[in-house]
Design a protein around this motif. Structure first.
Motif, mmCIF file in Angstrom:
data_model
loop_
_atom_site.group_PDB
_atom_site.id
_atom_site.type_symbol
_atom_site.label_atom_id
_atom_site.label_comp_id
_atom_site.label_asym_id
_atom_site.label_seq_id
_atom_site.Cartn_x
_atom_site.Cartn_y
_atom_site.Cartn_z
ATOM 1 N N VAL A 38 -4.696 7.144 -9.181
ATOM 2 C CA VAL A 38 -4.282 6.488 -7.935
ATOM 3 C C VAL A 38 -4.162 4.995 -8.212
ATOM 4 O O VAL A 38 -5.155 4.345 -8.570
ATOM 5 C CB VAL A 38 -5.285 6.723 -6.787
ATOM 6 N N ILE A 39 -2.960 4.460 -8.065
ATOM 7 C CA ILE A 39 -2.740 3.038 -8.328
ATOM 8 C C ILE A 39 -1.935 2.414 -7.189
ATOM 9 O O ILE A 39 -1.157 3.094 -6.521
ATOM 10 C CB ILE A 39 -2.002 2.799 -9.669
ATOM 11 N N ALA A 40 -2.152 1.123 -6.988
ATOM 12 C CA ALA A 40 -1.405 0.384 -5.964
ATOM 13 C C ALA A 40 -0.766 -0.835 -6.598
ATOM 14 O O ALA A 40 -1.420 -1.571 -7.347
ATOM 15 C CB ALA A 40 -2.336 -0.039 -4.834
ATOM 16 N N LEU A 41 0.496 -1.055 -6.290
ATOM 17 C CA LEU A 41 1.189 -2.264 -6.732
ATOM 18 C C LEU A 41 1.047 -3.309 -5.637
ATOM 19 O O LEU A 41 1.447 -3.082 -4.490
ATOM 20 C CB LEU A 41 2.665 -1.972 -7.008
ATOM 21 N N THR A 42 0.461 -4.458 -5.990
ATOM 22 C CA THR A 42 0.146 -5.486 -4.986
ATOM 23 C C THR A 42 0.641 -6.847 -5.459
ATOM 24 O O THR A 42 -0.150 -7.770 -5.684
ATOM 25 C CB THR A 42 -1.370 -5.537 -4.731
ATOM 26 N N ASP A 43 1.940 -6.983 -5.605
ATOM 27 C CA ASP A 43 2.491 -8.250 -6.091
ATOM 28 C C ASP A 43 2.346 -9.355 -5.053
ATOM 29 O O ASP A 43 2.255 -9.108 -3.851
ATOM 30 C CB ASP A 43 3.964 -8.068 -6.473
ATOM 31 N N HIS A 44 2.356 -10.597 -5.548
ATOM 32 C CA HIS A 44 2.171 -11.758 -4.685
ATOM 33 C C HIS A 44 3.388 -12.024 -3.807
ATOM 34 O O HIS A 44 4.485 -12.291 -4.305
ATOM 35 C CB HIS A 44 1.904 -13.011 -5.525
ATOM 36 N N ILE A 67 0.545 3.789 -4.366
ATOM 37 C CA ILE A 67 0.418 3.175 -3.039
ATOM 38 C C ILE A 67 1.247 1.898 -2.975
ATOM 39 O O ILE A 67 1.122 1.028 -3.851
ATOM 40 C CB ILE A 67 -1.055 2.864 -2.718
ATOM 41 N N SER A 68 2.075 1.786 -1.956
ATOM 42 C CA SER A 68 2.895 0.591 -1.768
ATOM 43 C C SER A 68 2.045 -0.523 -1.161
ATOM 44 O O SER A 68 1.482 -0.356 -0.081
ATOM 45 C CB SER A 68 4.072 0.895 -0.827
ATOM 46 N N GLY A 69 1.963 -1.631 -1.855
ATOM 47 C CA GLY A 69 1.132 -2.721 -1.366
ATOM 48 C C GLY A 69 1.713 -4.088 -1.662
ATOM 49 O O GLY A 69 2.836 -4.222 -2.150
ATOM 50 N N LEU A 70 0.940 -5.111 -1.336
ATOM 51 C CA LEU A 70 1.278 -6.495 -1.664
ATOM 52 C C LEU A 70 0.026 -7.339 -1.486
ATOM 53 O O LEU A 70 -0.995 -6.870 -0.975
ATOM 54 C CB LEU A 70 2.413 -7.029 -0.789
ATOM 55 N N GLU A 71 0.103 -8.593 -1.931
ATOM 56 C CA GLU A 71 -0.992 -9.544 -1.778
ATOM 57 C C GLU A 71 -0.408 -10.834 -1.213
ATOM 58 O O GLU A 71 0.425 -11.472 -1.860
ATOM 59 C CB GLU A 71 -1.676 -9.801 -3.127
ATOM 60 N N ILE A 72 -0.828 -11.180 -0.009
ATOM 61 C CA ILE A 72 -0.284 -12.358 0.666
ATOM 62 C C ILE A 72 -1.242 -13.535 0.499
ATOM 63 O O ILE A 72 -2.432 -13.435 0.803
ATOM 64 C CB ILE A 72 -0.056 -12.084 2.169
ATOM 65 N N SER A 73 -0.710 -14.647 -0.001
ATOM 66 C CA SER A 73 -1.493 -15.872 -0.136
ATOM 67 C C SER A 73 -1.524 -16.585 1.210
ATOM 68 O O SER A 73 -0.479 -16.766 1.842
ATOM 69 C CB SER A 73 -0.876 -16.790 -1.191
ATOM 70 N N GLU A 80 -7.295 -21.455 -0.301
ATOM 71 C CA GLU A 80 -6.345 -20.356 -0.468
ATOM 72 C C GLU A 80 -7.093 -19.029 -0.480
ATOM 73 O O GLU A 80 -7.946 -18.782 -1.335
ATOM 74 C CB GLU A 80 -5.535 -20.516 -1.757
ATOM 75 N N ILE A 81 -6.754 -18.184 0.490
ATOM 76 C CA ILE A 81 -7.373 -16.871 0.651
ATOM 77 C C ILE A 81 -6.287 -15.810 0.505
ATOM 78 O O ILE A 81 -5.185 -15.977 1.029
ATOM 79 C CB ILE A 81 -8.012 -16.738 2.058
ATOM 80 N N HIS A 82 -6.580 -14.725 -0.185
ATOM 81 C CA HIS A 82 -5.597 -13.666 -0.391
ATOM 82 C C HIS A 82 -5.938 -12.429 0.438
ATOM 83 O O HIS A 82 -7.098 -11.999 0.481
ATOM 84 C CB HIS A 82 -5.521 -13.285 -1.872
ATOM 85 N N VAL A 83 -4.913 -11.880 1.074
ATOM 86 C CA VAL A 83 -5.073 -10.667 1.873
ATOM 87 C C VAL A 83 -4.187 -9.579 1.283
ATOM 88 O O VAL A 83 -2.965 -9.751 1.159
ATOM 89 C CB VAL A 83 -4.698 -10.906 3.355
ATOM 90 N N LEU A 84 -4.794 -8.482 0.894
ATOM 91 C CA LEU A 84 -4.062 -7.329 0.358
ATOM 92 C C LEU A 84 -3.585 -6.453 1.507
ATOM 93 O O LEU A 84 -4.266 -6.329 2.532
ATOM 94 C CB LEU A 84 -4.971 -6.512 -0.556
ATOM 95 N N GLY A 85 -2.436 -5.819 1.309
ATOM 96 C CA GLY A 85 -1.933 -4.861 2.275
ATOM 97 C C GLY A 85 -1.602 -3.553 1.583
ATOM 98 O O GLY A 85 -0.942 -3.559 0.542
ATOM 99 N N TYR A 86 -2.076 -2.427 2.139
ATOM 100 C CA TYR A 86 -1.833 -1.121 1.533
ATOM 101 C C TYR A 86 -1.056 -0.209 2.480
ATOM 102 O O TYR A 86 -1.201 -0.284 3.697
ATOM 103 C CB TYR A 86 -3.170 -0.446 1.184
ATOM 104 N N ASN A 87 -0.241 0.653 1.871
ATOM 105 C CA ASN A 87 0.520 1.650 2.626
ATOM 106 C C ASN A 87 1.470 0.985 3.626
ATOM 107 O O ASN A 87 1.620 1.434 4.764
ATOM 108 C CB ASN A 87 -0.421 2.611 3.360
#
Length: 285
Positions: A38-44, A67-73, A80-87
Motif C-alpha cells: 500500500v503506497i501513496a503518492l504525495t507530491d508537493h 492511494i492518490s494524495g498530495l502534500e500542501i505547504s 511552514e507546516i505541511h498538510v497531507l491529503g489522501y484519497n
C-alpha cells in the motif's frame, strides 16, 4: 503476511527523482514476493503524477493499492507546516485552481532565488530549469541540481547548506495558504487531511505544537503522521499521544525523495522504520 506500507512518497512531479511508474515498480521489487503493498503518492502542491501512478498501479491491482494524495505547504504564523491529503479527487476544480496559485507563487520565488544566485556570481538562469511534464512543481531541489550540474556545488545538500536553506544568502520566502485552507481544500475534494511530520517543526515548542494540533482539529483535521523516518521512539510516542487525545487517525511514511534524499528508502526510511498495518484500519482508500 506482512503488508508493506508507505504513505509519504514524492516523485519527479515535485522534488523526487523517481517517476510515478518507477516508484510503483520499486515498491513491488522491495517488498517480499506476493506480499501486499500500500503506497501513496504525495507530491508537493501538485497532483500531476497521480494519473501515471494509478495507471502503473492498475497493472498490479491483485497485490498493490495506490492511494492518490498530495502534500500542501502552508504558512502557520510564519512557520511552514505541511498538510497531507489522501484519497483526493484529483479533478476537483477548487483544489486544482488553488494548487495552480501555489505553483505560481513558487515560480515567482524561484525567479527571485535565481536572481540572488546571479548576484552571487553564478551563471545560471530560469531558462535552464524545465519541467518534465505539465503541472510539475519546480522547486529549490531543481535549482540545487542545476548548481550541481554546473559544478558550483558537489551535491544537492551542499547547495541547500550554503545557499538555498532558510537563513542562507539566496533563500526567499513564498506566499502559502493557511493550514485551515489546506484542510478545507482536501476535505472538499473528498480527501482525508493529515498533519505531516509534526516533530520537524523545530520553531514550535511543545505547547505550540499542541496548540497547532488543537487548532487544526477544530478546523477539520482527520489524522496525524505518527510514523516518520526521523522520529525517535519518544517522539513517536508523543505524537501518538496527541493522536489519541484529539481523536485523530494515525498515518505514516518515509518522505521518500529518491536520490534527493539518498539516505531514505521506501518502507524503511533510514533503515529501522516500519509503518504498522493498523494505520490502514481508519484510512479509507
Amino acid at each position: 503476511m506482512k503488508t508493506y506500507i508507505d504513505l509519504h512518497i514524492h516523485s519527479t512531479a515535485s522534488d523526487g527523482t523517481f517517476s510515478p511508474t518507477e516508484i510503483v515498480n520499486k515498491a513491488l521489487k522491495l517488498a517480499e514476493k506476493d506480499s501486499p503493498v500500500v503506497i501513496a503518492l504525495t507530491d508537493h502542491d501538485t497532483v500531476a503524477g497521480i494519473d501515471e501512478f494509478q495507471k502503473a498501479a492498475a497493472k498490479h491491482k491483485d497485490r498493490l493499492t495506490a492511494i492518490s494524495g498530495l502534500e500542501i505547504s502552508t504558512d502557520y504564523h510564519g512557520v511552514e507546516i505541511h498538510v497531507l491529503g489522501y484519497n483526493i479527487d484529483i479533478h476537483n476544480k477548487e483544489l486544482l485552481d488553488r494548487l495552480a496559485v501555489c505553483r505560481e507563487s513558487r515560480d515567482g520565488r524561484n525567479e527571485k532565488i535565481i536572481q540572488k544566485l546571479q548576484e552571487q556570481g553564478f551563471k545560471i538562469s530560469m531558462d535552464e530549469i524545465k519541467p518534465d511534464k505539465p503541472g510539475e512543481t519546480i522547486a529549490r531541489p531543481h535549482i540545487a541540481k542545476l548548481l550541481m550540474k554546473k559544478k558550483y556545488v558537489s551535491s544537492v545538500q551542499e547547495a541547500f547548506d550554503k545557499y538555498l536553506a532558510e537563513g542562507r544568502c539566496c533563500y526567499v520566502e513564498r506566499i502559502m495558504p493557511t493550514p485551515e485552507e489546506a484542510i478545507h481544500l482536501i476535505k472538499n475534494s473528498g480527501g482525508i487531511p493529515v498533519l505531516a511530520h509534526l516533530m520537524l517543526y523545530k520553531k514550535l515548542d511543545s505547547s505550540q505544537k499542541e496548540a497547532l494540533v488543537r487548532e487544526l482539529k477544530e478546523a477539520g483535521l482527520i489524522g496525524i503522521e505518527t510514523y516518520y523516518n526521523t522520529y525517535t521512539p519518544i517522539e513517536q510516542e508523543y505524537v501518538a499521544g496527541l493522536a489519541k487525545q484529539w481523536g485523530l487517525i494515525e498515518t505514516g511514511g518515509t518522505d521518500f525523495h529518491g536520490q534527493n534524499k539518498p539516505h531514505i528508502s521506501l518502507f524503511t526510511g533510514q533503515g529501522e522504520m516500519e509503518v504498522p498495518q493498523k494505520v490502514l484500519e481508519n484510512l479509507k482508500y
